[in-house]
Design a protein around this motif. Structure first.
Motif, PDB file in Angstrom:
ATOM      1  N   GLU A   7       0.826  -1.208   0.000  1.00 51.74           N
ATOM      2  CA  GLU A   7       0.000   0.000   0.000  1.00 51.74           C
ATOM      3  C   GLU A   7       0.867   1.268   0.000  1.00 51.74           C
ATOM      4  O   GLU A   7       0.517   2.264  -0.626  1.00 51.74           O
ATOM      5  CB  GLU A   7      -0.897  -0.003   1.237  1.00 51.74           C
ATOM      6  N   ASN A   8       2.016   1.205   0.668  1.00 52.71           N
ATOM      7  CA  ASN A   8       2.845   2.393   0.849  1.00 52.71           C
ATOM      8  C   ASN A   8       4.148   2.426   0.069  1.00 52.71           C
ATOM      9  O   ASN A   8       4.699   3.499  -0.164  1.00 52.71           O
ATOM     10  CB  ASN A   8       3.202   2.546   2.336  1.00 52.71           C
ATOM     11  N   VAL A   9       4.659   1.261  -0.311  1.00 45.87           N
ATOM     12  CA  VAL A   9       6.017   1.152  -0.845  1.00 45.87           C
ATOM     13  C   VAL A   9       6.043   0.242  -2.066  1.00 45.87           C
ATOM     14  O   VAL A   9       5.322  -0.746  -2.123  1.00 45.87           O
ATOM     15  CB  VAL A   9       6.954   0.575   0.247  1.00 45.87           C
ATOM     16  N   SER A  10       6.909   0.587  -3.028  1.00 51.51           N
ATOM     17  CA  SER A  10       7.156  -0.287  -4.174  1.00 51.51           C
ATOM     18  C   SER A  10       8.653  -0.536  -4.293  1.00 51.51           C
ATOM     19  O   SER A  10       9.464   0.371  -4.078  1.00 51.51           O
ATOM     20  CB  SER A  10       6.655   0.343  -5.474  1.00 51.51           C
ATOM     21  N   ALA A  11       9.004  -1.758  -4.637  1.00 50.43           N
ATOM     22  CA  ALA A  11      10.390  -2.135  -4.897  1.00 50.43           C
ATOM     23  C   ALA A  11      10.430  -2.750  -6.292  1.00 50.43           C
ATOM     24  O   ALA A  11       9.613  -3.605  -6.625  1.00 50.43           O
ATOM     25  CB  ALA A  11      10.878  -3.133  -3.858  1.00 50.43           C
ATOM     26  N   PHE A  12      11.367  -2.276  -7.097  1.00 46.41           N
ATOM     27  CA  PHE A  12      11.448  -2.778  -8.471  1.00 46.41           C
ATOM     28  C   PHE A  12      12.883  -2.764  -8.962  1.00 46.41           C
ATOM     29  O   PHE A  12      13.737  -2.045  -8.421  1.00 46.41           O
ATOM     30  CB  PHE A  12      10.548  -1.967  -9.410  1.00 46.41           C
ATOM     31  N   MET A  13      13.128  -3.563  -9.981  1.00 39.26           N
ATOM     32  CA  MET A  13      14.460  -3.652 -10.566  1.00 39.26           C
ATOM     33  C   MET A  13      14.739  -2.382 -11.362  1.00 39.26           C
ATOM     34  O   MET A  13      13.862  -1.858 -12.038  1.00 39.26           O
ATOM     35  CB  MET A  13      14.580  -4.884 -11.467  1.00 39.26           C
ATOM     36  N   ASP A  14      15.966  -1.895 -11.265  1.00 39.44           N
ATOM     37  CA  ASP A  14      16.398  -0.701 -11.976  1.00 39.44           C
ATOM     38  C   ASP A  14      16.517  -0.999 -13.472  1.00 39.44           C
ATOM     39  O   ASP A  14      17.012  -2.053 -13.855  1.00 39.44           O
ATOM     40  CB  ASP A  14      17.751  -0.248 -11.421  1.00 39.44           C
ATOM     41  N   ILE A  15      16.068  -0.071 -14.320  1.00 41.63           N
ATOM     42  CA  ILE A  15      16.134  -0.265 -15.767  1.00 41.63           C
ATOM     43  C   ILE A  15      17.578  -0.143 -16.283  1.00 41.63           C
ATOM     44  O   ILE A  15      17.940  -0.736 -17.287  1.00 41.63           O
ATOM     45  CB  ILE A  15      15.186   0.705 -16.509  1.00 41.63           C
ATOM     46  N   ASN A  16      18.416   0.626 -15.595  1.00 47.53           N
ATOM     47  CA  ASN A  16      19.843   0.772 -15.908  1.00 47.53           C
ATOM     48  C   ASN A  16      20.653   0.471 -14.653  1.00 47.53           C
ATOM     49  O   ASN A  16      21.235   1.377 -14.057  1.00 47.53           O
ATOM     50  CB  ASN A  16      20.161   2.188 -16.409  1.00 47.53           C
ATOM     51  N   PRO A  17      20.713  -0.791 -14.262  1.00 43.75           N
ATOM     52  CA  PRO A  17      21.321  -1.128 -12.974  1.00 43.75           C
ATOM     53  C   PRO A  17      22.842  -0.949 -12.950  1.00 43.75           C
ATOM     54  O   PRO A  17      23.518  -1.150 -13.956  1.00 43.75           O
ATOM     55  CB  PRO A  17      20.959  -2.598 -12.798  1.00 43.75           C
ATOM     56  N   ILE A  18      23.335  -0.591 -11.773  1.00 41.91           N
ATOM     57  CA  ILE A  18      24.779  -0.564 -11.545  1.00 41.91           C
ATOM     58  C   ILE A  18      25.291  -2.003 -11.532  1.00 41.91           C
ATOM     59  O   ILE A  18      26.360  -2.294 -12.044  1.00 41.91           O
ATOM     60  CB  ILE A  18      25.089   0.146 -10.207  1.00 41.91           C
ATOM     61  N   ASN A  19      24.529  -2.895 -10.937  1.00 43.41           N
ATOM     62  CA  ASN A  19      24.819  -4.325 -10.984  1.00 43.41           C
ATOM     63  C   ASN A  19      23.503  -5.074 -11.088  1.00 43.41           C
ATOM     64  O   ASN A  19      22.430  -4.484 -10.993  1.00 43.41           O
ATOM     65  CB  ASN A  19      25.661  -4.774  -9.772  1.00 43.41           C
ATOM     66  N   LYS A  20      23.562  -6.372 -11.279  1.00 46.34           N
ATOM     67  CA  LYS A  20      22.363  -7.173 -11.550  1.00 46.34           C
ATOM     68  C   LYS A  20      21.356  -7.184 -10.405  1.00 46.34           C
ATOM     69  O   LYS A  20      20.189  -7.470 -10.613  1.00 46.34           O
ATOM     70  CB  LYS A  20      22.756  -8.607 -11.889  1.00 46.34           C
ATOM     71  N   SER A  21      21.794  -6.876  -9.216  1.00 44.41           N
ATOM     72  CA  SER A  21      20.898  -6.953  -8.055  1.00 44.41           C
ATOM     73  C   SER A  21      20.379  -5.586  -7.608  1.00 44.41           C
ATOM     74  O   SER A  21      19.859  -5.446  -6.520  1.00 44.41           O
ATOM     75  CB  SER A  21      21.625  -7.624  -6.886  1.00 44.41           C
ATOM     76  N   HIS A  22      20.470  -4.576  -8.453  1.00 46.53           N
ATOM     77  CA  HIS A  22      20.081  -3.220  -8.073  1.00 46.53           C
ATOM     78  C   HIS A  22      18.560  -3.079  -8.011  1.00 46.53           C
ATOM     79  O   HIS A  22      17.885  -3.147  -9.036  1.00 46.53           O
ATOM     80  CB  HIS A  22      20.674  -2.217  -9.055  1.00 46.53           C
ATOM     81  N   VAL A  23      18.038  -2.887  -6.809  1.00 46.41           N
ATOM     82  CA  VAL A  23      16.606  -2.741  -6.584  1.00 46.41           C
ATOM     83  C   VAL A  23      16.342  -1.319  -6.069  1.00 46.41           C
ATOM     84  O   VAL A  23      17.038  -0.837  -5.185  1.00 46.41           O
ATOM     85  CB  VAL A  23      16.091  -3.768  -5.545  1.00 46.41           C
ATOM     86  N   LEU A  24      15.352  -0.666  -6.640  1.00 47.92           N
ATOM     87  CA  LEU A  24      14.932   0.660  -6.182  1.00 47.92           C
ATOM     88  C   LEU A  24      13.730   0.491  -5.261  1.00 47.92           C
ATOM     89  O   LEU A  24      12.802  -0.269  -5.580  1.00 47.92           O
ATOM     90  CB  LEU A  24      14.562   1.544  -7.368  1.00 47.92           C
ATOM     91  N   ILE A  25      13.730   1.197  -4.150  1.00 44.08           N
ATOM     92  CA  ILE A  25      12.636   1.123  -3.180  1.00 44.08           C
ATOM     93  C   ILE A  25      12.148   2.539  -2.945  1.00 44.08           C
ATOM     94  O   ILE A  25      12.924   3.405  -2.532  1.00 44.08           O
ATOM     95  CB  ILE A  25      13.102   0.450  -1.878  1.00 44.08           C
ATOM     96  N   VAL A  26      10.874   2.775  -3.237  1.00 47.86           N
ATOM     97  CA  VAL A  26      10.335   4.133  -3.210  1.00 47.86           C
ATOM     98  C   VAL A  26       8.962   4.144  -2.518  1.00 47.86           C
ATOM     99  O   VAL A  26       8.243   3.145  -2.526  1.00 47.86           O
ATOM    100  CB  VAL A  26      10.179   4.708  -4.640  1.00 47.86           C
ATOM    101  N   PRO A  27       8.595   5.303  -1.958  1.00 46.69           N
ATOM    102  CA  PRO A  27       7.228   5.430  -1.449  1.00 46.69           C
ATOM    103  C   PRO A  27       6.266   5.539  -2.632  1.00 46.69           C
ATOM    104  O   PRO A  27       6.630   6.063  -3.687  1.00 46.69           O
ATOM    105  CB  PRO A  27       7.260   6.732  -0.637  1.00 46.69           C
ATOM    106  N   ASN A  28       5.070   5.036  -2.479  1.00 47.74           N
ATOM    107  CA  ASN A  28       4.098   5.098  -3.580  1.00 47.74           C
ATOM    108  C   ASN A  28       3.548   6.504  -3.793  1.00 47.74           C
ATOM    109  O   ASN A  28       3.194   6.861  -4.907  1.00 47.74           O
ATOM    110  CB  ASN A  28       2.953   4.118  -3.337  1.00 47.74           C
ATOM    111  N   ASP A  29       3.471   7.289  -2.729  1.00 48.83           N
ATOM    112  CA  ASP A  29       3.007   8.672  -2.851  1.00 48.83           C
ATOM    113  C   ASP A  29       4.172   9.580  -3.227  1.00 48.83           C
ATOM    114  O   ASP A  29       5.296   9.389  -2.752  1.00 48.83           O
ATOM    115  CB  ASP A  29       2.407   9.164  -1.531  1.00 48.83           C
ATOM    116  N   HIS A  30       3.900  10.576  -4.056  1.00 48.92           N
ATOM    117  CA  HIS A  30       4.936  11.525  -4.472  1.00 48.92           C
ATOM    118  C   HIS A  30       5.273  12.486  -3.334  1.00 48.92           C
ATOM    119  O   HIS A  30       4.378  12.993  -2.650  1.00 48.92           O
ATOM    120  CB  HIS A  30       4.473  12.331  -5.688  1.00 48.92           C
ATOM    121  N   HIS A  31       6.557  12.733  -3.157  1.00 50.76           N
ATOM    122  CA  HIS A  31       7.052  13.702  -2.184  1.00 50.76           C
ATOM    123  C   HIS A  31       8.188  14.460  -2.836  1.00 50.76           C
ATOM    124  O   HIS A  31       9.048  13.861  -3.469  1.00 50.76           O
ATOM    125  CB  HIS A  31       7.574  13.014  -0.916  1.00 50.76           C
ATOM    126  N   GLU A  32       8.188  15.772  -2.688  1.00 45.01           N
ATOM    127  CA  GLU A  32       9.277  16.567  -3.246  1.00 45.01           C
ATOM    128  C   GLU A  32      10.562  16.380  -2.447  1.00 45.01           C
ATOM    129  O   GLU A  32      11.648  16.542  -2.980  1.00 45.01           O
ATOM    130  CB  GLU A  32       8.891  18.047  -3.306  1.00 45.01           C
TER     131      GLU A  32
END
Length: 67
Positions: A7-32
């Motif tokens: 509900e609050n967080v998404s984790a996904f694989m990076d489209i241009n990863p530094i390495n094969k295991s690079h996962v981005l973890i972000v809040p679902n709501d936008h924050h400046e």
């Protein structure tokens, strides 16, 4: 590819990863600013990050950046 979506967080694989295991973890709501993200959501982000890393460490995928 999504690793996790809650509900609050998404984790996904990076489209241009530094390495094969690079996962981005972000809040679902936008924050400046990161400082405006609720503390509970930041806590969830770090729990997801730790879970992702533990899962990656159980594989043969390298977690370190190749120089």
């Amino acid at each position: 590819s999504f690793v996790l979506k809650s509900e609050n967080v998404s984790a996904f694989m990076d489209i241009n990863p530094i390495n094969k295991s690079h996962v981005l973890i972000v809040p679902n709501d936008h924050h400046e600013r990161f400082s405006s993200v609720k503390t509970s959501v930041v806590g969830e982000m770090f729990k997801v990050a730790q879970s992702c890393l533990k899962a990656i460490e159980m594989t043969d995928i390298a977690c370190e950046v190749d120089d």
